[in-house]
Write a protein that holds these residues in place. Structure first.
Motif, short mmCIF file in Angstrom:
data_model
loop_
_atom_site.label_atom_id
_atom_site.label_comp_id
_atom_site.label_asym_id
_atom_site.label_seq_id
_atom_site.Cartn_x
_atom_site.Cartn_y
_atom_site.Cartn_z
N ILE A 77 0.84 -1.20 0.00
CA ILE A 77 0.00 0.00 0.00
C ILE A 77 0.87 1.25 0.00
N CYS A 80 2.46 2.11 -3.35
CA CYS A 80 1.59 2.74 -4.35
C CYS A 80 1.79 4.25 -4.42
N SER A 87 -2.25 0.10 -8.00
CA SER A 87 -3.42 0.49 -7.22
C SER A 87 -4.51 -0.59 -7.24
N TYR A 88 -4.79 -1.12 -8.43
CA TYR A 88 -5.86 -2.12 -8.52
C TYR A 88 -5.48 -3.39 -7.78
N HIS A 91 -5.55 -2.90 -4.06
CA HIS A 91 -6.94 -2.75 -3.62
C HIS A 91 -7.60 -4.11 -3.44
N SER A 94 -6.06 -6.03 -0.40
CA SER A 94 -6.34 -5.45 0.91
C SER A 94 -7.73 -5.82 1.43
N GLN A 95 -8.58 -6.40 0.58
CA GLN A 95 -9.92 -6.79 1.02
C GLN A 95 -9.92 -8.05 1.88
N LYS A 166 -6.29 6.39 -7.71
CA LYS A 166 -6.97 5.56 -6.71
C LYS A 166 -7.84 4.51 -7.37
N THR A 167 -8.01 3.40 -6.68
CA THR A 167 -8.96 2.36 -7.06
C THR A 167 -9.83 2.07 -5.85
N LYS A 168 -11.15 2.10 -6.02
CA LYS A 168 -12.05 1.88 -4.89
C LYS A 168 -13.38 1.32 -5.38
N LYS A 169 -14.08 0.66 -4.47
CA LYS A 169 -15.41 0.18 -4.79
C LYS A 169 -16.41 1.33 -4.73
#
Length: 217
Positions: A77, A80, A87-88, A91, A94-95, A166-169
């Motif tokens: 992290i 990045c 990033s992807y 991400h 990290s889940q 950034k990559t995020k849900k």
């Protein structure tokens, strides 16, 4: 306080200045990660993550020592900071910090093997800047197999230099790929407005229009 001269290394980030601009990388930090997991002699990978992976549906055994996985992902992290292309992958990894499985550890090691191919890769802050903000974004509709939420990714440039990524849900479930793309553009717009506010507080005017490019399918 005392003058330590030109900045060369700070918190794991290596800084190299030239007439063309400033180059930022974390080569030593990346090599430390590779050495820590014992992959200095491994073969590099061309991509950080396998295409069409199903890590969210992994059914393998839980790791006996999850702290090792958490430490590795935590270090990725921070990496990045100068490696937008990670990033992807980071991400996704990290889940699974709470209960990582064997497949997740294998995927994390693949990212490390990708780093081995070019540990000194970084970003360039170009000296020639037109003071113009621009953004690129994309969305992967229903990317999460568990929640069916889409994934948003963006990168923003100031002139020709990347300054935010950034990559995020997404927070809600999109009913179509078009809706997911528009939500992605909305998130990118918020980031652009925030960056424009920072420039204004620094006394930098930005009268030109801001361009957002989206990969609509």
């Amino acid at each position: 306080m005392k003058d330590l001269g030109l900045l060369k290394y700070f918190l794991g980030v290596e800084v190299a200045k030239s007439p063309a601009g400033i180059f930022l990388c974390q080569r030593k930090y990346a090599l430390d990660i590779i050495s820590e997991v014992g992959l200095l002699g491994s073969k590099p990978m061309e991509t950080p993550l396998e295409q069409n992976h199903n890590l969210g549906l992994a059914k393998g055994q839980f790791l006996d020592n999850p702290d090792r996985y958490r430490r590795l992902v935590g270090r990725l992290i921070y990496l990045c900071f100068t490696r937008p292309e990670l990033s992807y992958s980071v991400h996704v990894l990290s889940q699974f910090m709470q209960q990582p499985r064997a497949e997740h550890w294998t995927a994390a090691l693949r990212v490390v093997r990708y780093l081995k191919g070019n540990p000194g890769q970084g970003i360039v802050l170009d000296k020639d800047c037109d003071m113009r903000l621009s953004g690129w974004c994309d969305a992967d509709w229903a990317a999460c197999p568990l929640t069916r939420r889409s994934l948003t990714g963006w990168i923003i440039f100031f002139g020709h230099s990347p300054v935010s990524w950034k990559t995020k849900k997404q927070q809600t479930v999109s009913r179509s790929s078009a809706e997911a793309e528009y939500r992605s553009m909305a998130n990118t717009t918020c980031e652009l407005k925030w960056l424009k506010g920072i420039l204004t507080s620094l006394g930098i005017t930005h009268p030109m229009p801001t361009v957002i490019s989206c990969a609509m399918k």
